[in-house]
Write a protein that holds these residues in place. Structure first.
Motif, PDB file in Angstrom:
ATOM      1  N   THR A 162      -4.194   2.388   7.122  1.00 25.06           N
ATOM      2  CA  THR A 162      -3.643   2.487   5.764  1.00 25.06           C
ATOM      3  C   THR A 162      -2.678   3.663   5.672  1.00 25.06           C
ATOM      4  O   THR A 162      -2.758   4.612   6.475  1.00 25.06           O
ATOM      5  N   PRO A 163      -1.758   3.662   4.711  1.00 28.41           N
ATOM      6  CA  PRO A 163      -0.874   4.825   4.513  1.00 28.41           C
ATOM      7  C   PRO A 163      -1.652   6.119   4.279  1.00 28.41           C
ATOM      8  O   PRO A 163      -1.231   7.185   4.734  1.00 28.41           O
ATOM      9  N   THR A 194       6.407  -0.355   7.904  1.00 26.53           N
ATOM     10  CA  THR A 194       5.844   0.910   7.436  1.00 26.53           C
ATOM     11  C   THR A 194       6.982   1.906   7.268  1.00 26.53           C
ATOM     12  O   THR A 194       7.859   2.014   8.140  1.00 26.53           O
ATOM     13  N   LEU A 195       6.991   2.604   6.147  1.00 27.85           N
ATOM     14  CA  LEU A 195       8.028   3.605   5.875  1.00 27.85           C
ATOM     15  C   LEU A 195       7.358   4.941   5.565  1.00 27.85           C
ATOM     16  O   LEU A 195       6.527   5.031   4.662  1.00 27.85           O
ATOM     17  N   VAL A 196       7.744   5.974   6.316  1.00 32.27           N
ATOM     18  CA  VAL A 196       7.200   7.324   6.108  1.00 32.27           C
ATOM     19  C   VAL A 196       8.325   8.237   5.633  1.00 32.27           C
ATOM     20  O   VAL A 196       9.282   8.508   6.370  1.00 32.27           O
ATOM     21  N   CYS A 197       8.222   8.680   4.390  1.00 35.50           N
ATOM     22  CA  CYS A 197       9.167   9.646   3.828  1.00 35.50           C
ATOM     23  C   CYS A 197       8.511  11.030   3.862  1.00 35.50           C
ATOM     24  O   CYS A 197       7.332  11.164   3.544  1.00 35.50           O
ATOM     25  N   LEU A 222       0.857  -1.191   0.000  1.00 32.19           N
ATOM     26  CA  LEU A 222       0.000   0.000   0.000  1.00 32.19           C
ATOM     27  C   LEU A 222       0.889   1.236   0.000  1.00 32.19           C
ATOM     28  O   LEU A 222       1.833   1.326   0.813  1.00 32.19           O
ATOM     29  N   VAL A 223       0.618   2.149  -0.906  1.00 29.82           N
ATOM     30  CA  VAL A 223       1.409   3.383  -1.000  1.00 29.82           C
ATOM     31  C   VAL A 223       0.445   4.566  -1.107  1.00 29.82           C
ATOM     32  O   VAL A 223      -0.543   4.507  -1.851  1.00 29.82           O
ATOM     33  N   ALA A 224       0.740   5.630  -0.380  1.00 32.66           N
ATOM     34  CA  ALA A 224      -0.079   6.844  -0.451  1.00 32.66           C
ATOM     35  C   ALA A 224       0.834   8.066  -0.321  1.00 32.66           C
ATOM     36  O   ALA A 224       1.903   7.996   0.305  1.00 32.66           O
ATOM     37  N   LEU A 259       5.284  10.626   1.583  1.00 34.16           N
ATOM     38  CA  LEU A 259       5.155   9.400   0.801  1.00 34.16           C
ATOM     39  C   LEU A 259       5.277   8.237   1.784  1.00 34.16           C
ATOM     40  O   LEU A 259       6.331   8.050   2.407  1.00 34.16           O
ATOM     41  N   THR A 260       4.214   7.488   1.941  1.00 33.90           N
ATOM     42  CA  THR A 260       4.167   6.435   2.959  1.00 33.90           C
ATOM     43  C   THR A 260       3.901   5.076   2.323  1.00 33.90           C
ATOM     44  O   THR A 260       3.005   4.945   1.482  1.00 33.90           O
ATOM     45  N   LEU A 261       4.702   4.080   2.742  1.00 34.85           N
ATOM     46  CA  LEU A 261       4.562   2.705   2.239  1.00 34.85           C
ATOM     47  C   LEU A 261       4.234   1.766   3.390  1.00 34.85           C
ATOM     48  O   LEU A 261       4.779   1.920   4.499  1.00 34.85           O
ATOM     49  N   LYS A 262       3.389   0.821   3.106  1.00 32.35           N
ATOM     50  CA  LYS A 262       3.141  -0.273   4.039  1.00 32.35           C
ATOM     51  C   LYS A 262       3.345  -1.577   3.259  1.00 32.35           C
ATOM     52  O   LYS A 262       2.603  -1.874   2.323  1.00 32.35           O
ATOM     53  N   VAL A 263       4.390  -2.323   3.628  1.00 33.11           N
ATOM     54  CA  VAL A 263       4.773  -3.536   2.903  1.00 33.11           C
ATOM     55  C   VAL A 263       4.458  -4.760   3.755  1.00 33.11           C
ATOM     56  O   VAL A 263       4.926  -4.869   4.897  1.00 33.11           O
ATOM     57  N   SER A 264       3.693  -5.676   3.188  1.00 34.25           N
ATOM     58  CA  SER A 264       3.378  -6.917   3.912  1.00 34.25           C
ATOM     59  C   SER A 264       3.338  -8.118   2.980  1.00 34.25           C
ATOM     60  O   SER A 264       2.916  -9.196   3.378  1.00 34.25           O
TER      61      SER A 264
END
Length: 411
Positions: A374-375, A339-342, A194-196, A402-407
């Motif tokens: 969710t992002p 989760t990665l928050v840029c 999920l990317v937002a 720019l936020t990613l959630k990788v699963s």
């Protein structure tokens, strides 16, 4: 002179003044230029009413002489004198310094509310005449006429400024829509990835940028960047960075090579006047690797296995040196979801009414509390927090998230 002659002369003068006012009104309605209005103003006073000498000063960022006539050649380069600013009503000149007191007798100020807009100085060429001078006889009319002329000139300036502002606004709106086209339209939205993203420009256009590029079904390149400065100049350089990145991706997926070429482009286009911070990464969901280079950018926040990590390694800012001294490529191997928050520095530079800024710890707390969300929701939560935090202050800069959630895990 007989009484009948005096009455006839007075009527002639009244008709002359009335016709002059009608002529000026018609000229204004016909959109005469400033020069044409001043020519008409001089003609009425000098040729029709016999005012021998005049100078008209008007304020436009500074006091300027708009019109002068009847002045001796040796005094032709006449300048505004600050003693005039103390005059608020029609009066004779009573200060002795400067050239104005030598050349003129009377000052007529023109005010808008309490702000001086213009000063008219009058005198007669033949000061030895025994009769009342034209400069004195027609003072109320000269003041009225000057008011009309000055207001008309000011309105013309305002109209021109409004047109210019409208043109600038239109151009900025076009630039804004073009900049929005640079951002990716479709971001991954699957159970495994999920990317937002969100972008808040400080002005209509700005220098923050993010991108997310799909290489194949399991590899993606993404970035967040920030050009020093704000506005159109920053946006133009950023659009060039975006175009360069998109072009380079078609030839290489090597992050180090991409950073080297981007640095060259910044050097060429910015001429050492601007620099760019950049976080560039490649995600491989098959090998479960996140490879990245941080070129002087705010370290993205990684939340992995209930711990926070800042991704800060890489190289200096782009555009600082023609050859980057060291470029470290970091690889993060993951075995569970993260989760990665840029973000860009507009977020952490946001200041509240007590002059405190948003801390990384505060952002981390929001991420931890909303890790299951969710992002898109996380981005909204962060921006809502920033909005509440700043109170009545303005945001100091652009903000990009720019936020990613990788699963999507493969074992």
């Amino acid at each position: 002179m007989s009484d009948q002659s005096k009455i006839s002369q007075q009527k002639h003068i009244q008709d002359l003044k009335l016709n002059a006012l009608l002529e000026v009104t018609k000229a204004i309605n016909n959109n005469f230029s400033t020069g044409q209005l001043l020519d008409l103003f001089q003609d009425i006073l000098e040729n029709r009413l016999g005012v021998g000498k005049l100078v008209l000063f008007s304020f436009d960022t500074e006091w300027k002489c708009l019109l002068k006539y009847g002045i001796k050649k040796e005094a032709a380069n006449i300048q505004f004198e600050n003693e005039l600013l103390s005059i608020s009503e029609i009066e004779t000149i009573n200060f002795s310094k400067g050239e104005l007191s030598k050349q003129f007798e009377i000052v007529i100020p023109v005010f808008h509310k309490k702000t001086p807009m213009a000063y008219v100085l009058l005198s007669d060429v033949n000061e030895e005449k025994l009769e009342l001078s034209a400069a004195i006889k027609h003072l109320p009319f000269v003041q009225t006429l000057t008011n009309i002329i000055i207001v008309a000139i000011e309105n013309k300036k305002l109209f021109k400024e409004n047109i210019q502002r409208a043109q600038i606004k239109k151009e900025l709106e076009l630039a804004q829509s073009m900049q929005q086209m640079l951002f990716p339209k479709d971001l991954p939205n699957s159970d495994g990835l999920l990317v937002a993203a969100r972008y808040l420009p400080h002005q209509q256009v700005g220098g923050d940028y993010y991108d997310f590029i799909k290489l194949n079904n399991h590899e993606f390149v993404f970035c967040v960047a920030d050009v020093s400065g704000k506005g159109v100049a920053a946006a133009l350089l950023m659009s060039n960075i975006q175009a360069t990145l998109q072009s380079l991706i078609t030839f290489t997926h090597n992050l180090k090579d991409i950073v080297i070429e981007l640095n060259k482009r910044v050097i060429t286009n910015a001429k050492n006047e601007k620099f760019v911070s950049l976080f560039l990464a490649k995600l491989n969901t098959k090998s479960q690797q996140l490879t990245y280079i941080n070129a002087g950018h705010n370290p993205p926040i990684l939340f992995y296995e209930n711990k926070f990590c800042e991704l800060s390694n890489g190289c200096p800012l782009l555009g600082i040196a023609e050859v980057l001294p060291v470029i470290n490529v970091e690889i993060f191997n993951y075995t569970s979801e993260f989760t990665l928050v840029c973000y860009t520095d507009g977020l952490t530079d946001t200041m509240n009414m007590e002059n405190d800024t948003i801390s990384i710890e505060a952002v981390e707390d929001l991420i931890a509390k909303n890790n299951k969300a969710t992002p898109e929701f996380l981005n909204k939560t962060i921006l809502f927090f920033a909005e509440e935090f700043k109170g009545e202050n303005e945001f100091p800069d652009d903000i990009a998230l720019l936020t990613l959630k990788v699963s999507d895990l493969h074992f």
